[in-house]
Enzyme design. Sequence first.
Site, mmCIF file in Angstrom:
data_model
loop_
_atom_site.group_PDB
_atom_site.id
_atom_site.type_symbol
_atom_site.label_atom_id
_atom_site.label_comp_id
_atom_site.label_asym_id
_atom_site.label_seq_id
_atom_site.Cartn_x
_atom_site.Cartn_y
_atom_site.Cartn_z
ATOM 1 C CE LYS A 39 26.140 -32.785 9.452
ATOM 2 N NZ LYS A 39 24.992 -33.651 9.626
ATOM 3 C CE LYS A 53 39.402 -18.923 13.871
ATOM 4 N NZ LYS A 53 39.701 -18.102 15.069
ATOM 5 C CG HIS A 66 27.589 -23.529 1.719
ATOM 6 N ND1 HIS A 66 26.895 -23.931 2.831
ATOM 7 C CD2 HIS A 66 27.744 -24.655 0.976
ATOM 8 C CE1 HIS A 66 26.644 -25.222 2.777
ATOM 9 N NE2 HIS A 66 27.160 -25.678 1.647
ATOM 10 C CG HIS A 79 22.493 -22.337 9.518
ATOM 11 N ND1 HIS A 79 23.830 -22.011 9.413
ATOM 12 C CD2 HIS A 79 22.098 -21.912 10.743
ATOM 13 C CE1 HIS A 79 24.232 -21.431 10.535
ATOM 14 N NE2 HIS A 79 23.200 -21.349 11.361
ATOM 15 C CD GLU A 105 26.500 -29.086 1.457
ATOM 16 O OE1 GLU A 105 26.437 -28.085 2.187
ATOM 17 O OE2 GLU A 105 25.495 -29.629 0.957
ATOM 18 C CD GLU A 161 26.093 -30.835 5.736
ATOM 19 O OE1 GLU A 161 25.703 -31.544 6.688
ATOM 20 O OE2 GLU A 161 25.371 -29.975 5.200
ATOM 21 N NE ARG A 199 20.052 -34.805 1.216
ATOM 22 C CZ ARG A 199 20.186 -33.532 0.895
ATOM 23 N NH1 ARG A 199 20.141 -33.172 -0.379
ATOM 24 N NH2 ARG A 199 20.392 -32.615 1.832
ATOM 25 C CB VAL A 221 17.317 -28.729 -3.365
ATOM 26 C CG1 VAL A 221 16.267 -27.794 -3.962
ATOM 27 C CG2 VAL A 221 16.737 -29.489 -2.180
ATOM 28 N NE ARG A 253 17.391 -24.646 -2.358
ATOM 29 C CZ ARG A 253 17.799 -25.542 -1.462
ATOM 30 N NH1 ARG A 253 17.013 -25.845 -0.422
ATOM 31 N NH2 ARG A 253 18.990 -26.122 -1.562
#
Length: 447
Positions: free
Chosen positions: A116, A201, A208, A235, A275, A287, A291, A294, A337
């Site tokens: 990260k 921060k 998101h 999360h 993201e 991040e 890949r 989902v 989901r």
Amino acid sequence: MFQKILIANRGEIALRVLRACKELGIQTVVVHSTADADAMHVRLADESVCIGPPPSRDSYLNIHQIVAACEITGADAVHPGYGFLSENAKFADILAAHNITFIGPSGDHIRIMGDKIEAKRTAKRLGIPVVPGSDGAVTDEKEARRIAADIGYPVIIKASAGGGGRGMKVALTEADLEIALQTARTEAGAAFGDDAVYIEKYLQKPRHIEVQVFGDGFGRGVHFGERDCSLQRRHQKVWEEAPSPALNAEERARIGGICANAIADLGYSGAGTIEFLYENGEFYFIEMNTRLQVEHPVTEAITGIDLVHEQIRVASGGGLSVKQEDIKFNGHAIECRINAEDPRNFTPSPGTITHFHTPGGLGIRVDSGVYSGYKIPPYYDSLIGKLIVHGRNRVECMMRLRRALDEFVVDGIKTTLPLFRDLVGNADIANGDYDIHWLEKYLAKED
């Protein structure tokens, strides 16, 4: 193009990749644990290889067994799906050493974005906006206090090697910092074997937002728009939609262009997702996932482009099938989901599905590997399926989603379907007025 692809995963994503391979005329091999011998992807594959007992470490995470399965079957490429070994740089390197293509980015790019701290440095270098915070790992409390004072409270402490909410602690004031720092380090060390943490921060009410990108490995990159993944619990994403109800066309084009240019400059190959947290018109990098996600079907719904086909094409050296100007966005899509969990307390609900009926009709897609009589094993992630709905606009999409949820039947186990039936009738959700904290606050009020 590849002759035979081994799919190193299970469940709905293994079946999703298998279908793409069949459409391309590529032979398929699947690996499975003893617990998944009756899984749908095992039944439909051209070949299958049992690679171990139920625990993931002895089967789906067993690199040597998967490489052996490639050699036994003659597979010339591996698609890792998501989770398991999909972001394991060592796995990608080992496959390359055996002249087997990893359908994903290079091991080096996986390493960069898997750390990260290094990912944030790289993002900044590539011109991607980042959250204010430490430039690297924070080594002591004195340094942490100085950094927190500079960027202002509240702050969040995150594990450098982390994900899934582990090793993340919020300090609202200076008095909270010491215990937050110690707790985050302890959790990070236990979960990831690395107690390095950094400070950022803490945004109060962000959304998101993630941007789907693709690179051809030769300096060209494109984006396929954004997805809004703000409805989360601990999360973990629950509901995703595209495009985001929070962005306008100018913001969408701006952040998409930044991400596509960054991927091109990086020389990245394959699918990736950058993201962000988004608040008050500003994007802050958190991040990059190296890949397939989902939630990729919502992007496929609004673009009409099969992202798994694109992954296979790029990995085989065929380059990208589209230019940025070819990518058009049509309508609105939402994914729910469906997990085998109690919808109230979210405890896993393994067991036998006695009846399974999926909705149909225009704009409805269900990605699932389960069926009536299927026994859900207790060893893996609780995701049993994804309901993806597409409409000409968000209003039509929500109406269609409500109807599809009413048709969806899963008997014999508990699922999260009741949660989505509640959400689709909520005024905040209907108005697109929610942030990353909304769902947990809603669930707390329901309790």
